[in-house]
Design a protein around this motif. Structure first.
Motif, PDB file in Angstrom:
ATOM      1  N   UNK B  76       0.639  -1.116  -0.005  1.00 23.88           N
ATOM      2  CA  UNK B  76      -0.080   0.001  -0.011  1.00 23.88           C
ATOM      3  C   UNK B  76       0.723   1.373  -0.044  1.00 23.88           C
ATOM      4  N   UNK B  77       1.939   1.124   0.808  1.00 21.73           N
ATOM      5  CA  UNK B  77       3.042   2.252   0.499  1.00 21.73           C
ATOM      6  C   UNK B  77       3.499   2.581  -0.643  1.00 21.73           C
ATOM      7  N   UNK B  78       3.608   1.570  -1.616  1.00 22.69           N
ATOM      8  CA  UNK B  78       3.795   1.800  -2.855  1.00 22.69           C
ATOM      9  C   UNK B  78       2.896   2.674  -3.724  1.00 22.69           C
ATOM     10  N   UNK B  79       1.743   2.316  -3.372  1.00 22.33           N
ATOM     11  CA  UNK B  79       0.598   3.013  -4.062  1.00 22.33           C
ATOM     12  C   UNK B  79       0.271   4.633  -3.597  1.00 22.33           C
ATOM     13  N   UNK B  80       0.787   4.519  -2.289  1.00 24.51           N
ATOM     14  CA  UNK B  80       0.611   6.056  -1.596  1.00 24.51           C
ATOM     15  C   UNK B  80       1.672   6.837  -2.415  1.00 24.51           C
ATOM     16  N   UNK B  81       2.925   6.320  -2.497  1.00 24.99           N
ATOM     17  CA  UNK B  81       4.156   6.943  -3.334  1.00 24.99           C
ATOM     18  C   UNK B  81       3.598   7.267  -4.723  1.00 24.99           C
ATOM     19  N   UNK B  82       3.095   6.309  -5.383  1.00 27.70           N
ATOM     20  CA  UNK B  82       2.738   6.696  -6.760  1.00 27.70           C
ATOM     21  C   UNK B  82       1.555   7.773  -7.080  1.00 27.70           C
ATOM     22  N   UNK B  86       1.869  11.210  -8.890  1.00 26.66           N
ATOM     23  CA  UNK B  86       1.140  11.564  -9.888  1.00 26.66           C
ATOM     24  C   UNK B  86       0.057  12.557  -9.530  1.00 26.66           C
ATOM     25  N   UNK B  87      -0.126  12.860  -8.212  1.00 28.09           N
ATOM     26  CA  UNK B  87      -1.110  13.689  -7.932  1.00 28.09           C
ATOM     27  C   UNK B  87      -2.588  13.259  -8.140  1.00 28.09           C
ATOM     28  N   UNK B  88      -2.782  11.899  -7.719  1.00 23.77           N
ATOM     29  CA  UNK B  88      -3.912  11.126  -7.934  1.00 23.77           C
ATOM     30  C   UNK B  88      -4.317  10.571  -6.585  1.00 23.77           C
ATOM     31  N   UNK B  89      -5.684  10.539  -6.573  1.00 26.73           N
ATOM     32  CA  UNK B  89      -6.209   9.689  -5.288  1.00 26.73           C
ATOM     33  C   UNK B  89      -5.506   8.312  -4.980  1.00 26.73           C
ATOM     34  N   UNK B  90      -5.542   7.946  -3.552  1.00 29.16           N
ATOM     35  CA  UNK B  90      -4.897   6.636  -3.283  1.00 29.16           C
ATOM     36  C   UNK B  90      -6.160   5.643  -3.827  1.00 29.16           C
ATOM     37  N   UNK B  91      -5.661   4.431  -4.425  1.00 28.64           N
ATOM     38  CA  UNK B  91      -6.632   3.447  -4.841  1.00 28.64           C
ATOM     39  C   UNK B  91      -6.301   2.063  -4.037  1.00 28.64           C
TER      40      UNK B  91
END
Lengths: 571, 182
Positions: B76-82, B86-91
């Motif tokens: 999930x940490x990776x998703x947060x970083x991405x 990219x300036x998008x919402x966490x998914x």
């Protein structure tokens, strides 16, 4: 009188040293077993070089240093190796680590020791090797291999600071060591000074230890040590932190990310100096250390304990009280809760505090931070503990690093003054180890990327090489064909170097085959025609006669063969 | 009036020329965003995202063709970083994709027949061996991608979880249970 400097912040917790500092150092009784971890120091774990069942002598190396930053581990007494296995060690995690269990035989028989009367005659490299092989590490608590810190180009280090401040409450092991063994500490300091090419030696001792200061001062005079001074520094926690003590004694402030050695100062604990002297002068490895046993015990005092002595066996000699509910290794400010009382004493064990509810009441529930900034007032590293707490709590690690989290020395002054009882240091430790783990995985990812890219490159290159080879082959075949069809058929008899494969390529495979066979036959005939018997000139008459008889015999055989063949045909 | 128009036109032409020159002079080859995304990805090269490696996945994210929640090894940490990058919402991870504990491959050397299939499958060359010679995993280089497990004809490769030990242990996040006031 030397003028002293001040560092920022600091606190004055109850010292609690009086309980244990009035009794001389006692030799601890030989325990029933010794549990010796192989990883007692900063750096690589030592490699076990003994086998279970083997008898070892006191001072014998049982774990050899491995790699650049490592240190040796020794048998603290003579006895038999009972096991080499994973056991609980003095580490906050409680995770087992590789330990050697030694059952003492009671003889306490030393291995042959190499004593050295004139260490000044020994090369510096040899001295460092001896320290490494003797397992000498920093005894103030960090357990960094001392030989690694004793490097210097000439006169880069100006000041050697010996740390006898012992600022944490309860601990008195350095105090007692300085009172009883001052001369040997100073001899060790001389070795360190020589290795570092340092000019002056400053021994910082907090002024709540007047006996130790007096003992060291008289030892300096008795030993006629030049440029060496025992300095009484004000009692304030954490005045014994290396950076803080250097600041107080020399006025030098070690900046973030710098080392004191860059500024010409190196710092050692007084116990390390003592062990250095024992190792160099007497060839004695680091197999024991002074441990303060205090807190909830009947007779708080200092013991000289063998490394590996189980904590419960050592504490038993000080009479633990029945309501003891665990042990702290180190001081109450920075120490760690031991996971079990069975673990062995290690090189970093300066103090064991038996805990009871009356001495250490359970922590009050943490309340929200009210941003009173009392922590800022006491932080000796001049950080903003309330901000660091905020970032660590929200796991905003990048921001925590921006606020210099790694300059935090985890002294616990902030937690001590916090009116909300927030365990600040626990948050900092969490954030630090999280950052380290991320660094490690980042490094691993970078290495994997590099390897993957190289692999792709290699596969691409191999493909290209294969294609190139195939293309070259095809091209050669085409060229050969073009050459053959353009030139006339090579006359088979002409020249001696007609190869079998030079036969002209024909569309009809059978025809080609026949041609090839014909070429081969022609080639053989030609070879036969060309080859002549050698050594036919300048023959002696005797050889001539021999040849003549052989030729005659051959002629007769030929005749016989011909006649029999004739007969066969007639029949 | 006319002079004003001419001045404006001249300025427009001059600035246009400057822009055109800058576009040629400072032209960037490739998409720099791909490199940034690739730096965040864990480089296991496992293909669990459906792309043949981390770089192709990074390219797909940069082009907007792939979602940011397809990389289980990144956690999930990776998703947060991405998401931050990219300036998008966490998914959150969807469906059955979920991060697994870190593991390394282990070859049972008693059963290995030396077929080299796993060596060919390893994306980071972390398997040592040769044809008809026993193979072994270089544990320090293994990313735990599991790509070697499927090709093994004798099923002698297992994934072994990395256990917590003294050197990889981490201080835990301080948690204090709430107690009801007496």
């Amino acid at each position: 009188m030397r003028s002293l400097f001040k560092f920022h912040g600091g606190i004055h917790p109850a010292s609690n040293k009086a309980q244990s500092n009035h009794k001389p150092i006692t030799q601890a009784a030989l325990p029933s077993r010794l549990v010796i971890p192989l990883h007692q120091h900063v750096g690589n774990s030592a490699k076990p070089i003994v086998e279970a069942g083997q008898r070892v002598l006191k001072g014998q190396i049982i774990g050899a240093p491995e790699g650049h930053v490592s240190s040796a581990v020794h048998a603290p007494t003579s006895g038999v190796i009972a096991a080499i296995d994973m056991q609980q060690v003095a580490h906050p995690s409680g995770i087992p680590d590789l330990c050697i269990t030694l059952i003492p035989d009671g003889d306490d028989e030393w291995i042959a020791r190499e004593s050295c009367d004139d260490w000044q005659a020994v090369a510096h490299t040899d001295l460092r090797h001896r320290l490494r092989d003797a397992g000498v590490v920093g005894l103030g608590g960090a357990a960094f291999p001392s030989d690694m810190k004793l490097y210097s180009h000439k006169h880069q280090i100006k000041t050697l600071v010996l740390n006898g401040a012992e600022c944490e409450p309860y601990i008195t092991c350095d105090d007692l060591l300085m009172r009883e063994r001052a001369a040997e500490i100073l001899q060790g300091a001389e070795i360190m000074r020589a290795l570092l090419y340092a000019e002056e030696v400053l021994i910082g001792i907090e002024d709540n230890k007047p006996e130790a200061i007096a003992a060291m001062r008289s030892a300096i005079l008795d030993g006629k040590h030049q440029n060496m001074e025992a300095v009484a520094v004000p009692t304030i926690y954490p005045g014994g932190g290396a950076k803080q003590l250097i600041r107080v004694l020399t006025g030098i402030e070690v900046a973030a990310g710098m080392r004191s050695t860059n500024l010409g100062v190196q710092c050692f604990n007084v116990g390390t100096a003592y062990s250095t002297w024992r190792a160099i002068r007497h060839g004695e490895a680091l197999i024991s250390r002074i441990v303060t046993v205090t807190g909830n015990v009947g007779q708080p005092q200092n013991f000289e304990a063998l490394l590996g002595t189980p904590v419960n066996e050592l504490v038993a000699q000080a009479g633990p009280l029945p309501d003891t509910r665990g042990y702290i290794m180190g001081g109450p400010m920075m120490g760690i809760r031991l996971p079990s009382a069975e673990v062995g004493v290690i090189k970093a064990t300066n103090c064991l505090i038996a805990m009871s509810d009356s001495l250490f009441p359970p922590a009050l529930p943490a309340l929200p931070c009210i941003r009173c900034t009392r922590c800022v007032d006491v932080c000796p590293a001049e950080l903003q503990p309330q901000e660091l707490f905020w970032f660590a709590q929200s796991k905003n690690l990048l921001k925590a690093q921006e606020y210099h989290l790694f300059d935090c020395i985890e002294c616990g002054a902030c937690s001590y003054v916090c009116p909300s009882n927030i365990p600040l240091v626990e948050y900092y430790r969490f954030a630090k180890s999280e950052i380290w783990a991320q660094e490690t995985s980042k490094k691993a990812a970078d290495a994997a990327r590099e390897r993957h890219e190289y692999r792709e490159l290699r596969i691409e290159r191999e493909k290209q090489e294969k294609a190139d080879k195939l293309a070259a082959k095809e091209k050669a075949a085409l060229e050969a064909k073009a050459l053959k069809s353009a030139a006339p058929l090579p006359p088979a008899v002409e020249g001696a170097n007609v190869s079998l494969y030079d036969a002209p390529v024909d569309a009809d495979p059978e025809n080609t085959m026949q041609l090839k066979i014909q070429a081969a036959i022609d080639h053989a005939k030609q070879q036969a025609a060309v080859s002549k018997p050698e050594n036919t000139e300048h023959l002696t008459p005797q050889q001539q006669a021999e040849i003549a008889t052989i030729e005659a015999r051959r002629a007769r055989i030929r005749e016989l063969a011909l006649s029999s063949a004739d007969e066969h045909t007639k029949e | 009036m006319l002079s004003a128009l001419l001045v404006m036109a001249a300025i427009a032409i001059a600035l246009g020329a400057v822009l055109g020159f800058a576009a040629i002079k400072f032209h960037v080859e490739g998409n720099p965003l791909v490199e940034k995304i690739d730096a965040v990805l864990p480089q296991t090269q496992c293909g669990q995202c459906g792309y043949p490696g981390c770089k192709p996945y990074a390219t797909a994210i940069a082009e907007g063709a792939a979602d940011i929640n397809l990389c289980p090894p990144g956690g999930e940490e990776g998703i947060h970083k991405l998401a931050d990058l990219l300036g998008v919402d966490f998914k959150p991870f969807g469906g059955d994709t979920a991060p697994k504990p870190k593991a390394v491959a282990f070859i049972d050397e008693n059963n290995c027949i030396g077929c080299t299939l796993c060596i060919q499958a390893c994306p980071v060359d972390a398997i040592a061996g040769a044809a008809k010679q026993m193979h072994t995993i270089i544990a320090a280089e293994c990313t735990g991608c599991e790509l070697c497990v499927a090709p093994c004809p004798v099923d002698c490769i297992d994934m072994v979880e990395i256990e917590e030990n003294i050197s990889n242990w981490k201080w835990k996040y301080p948690v204090y249970p709430l107690r009801p006031a007496a």
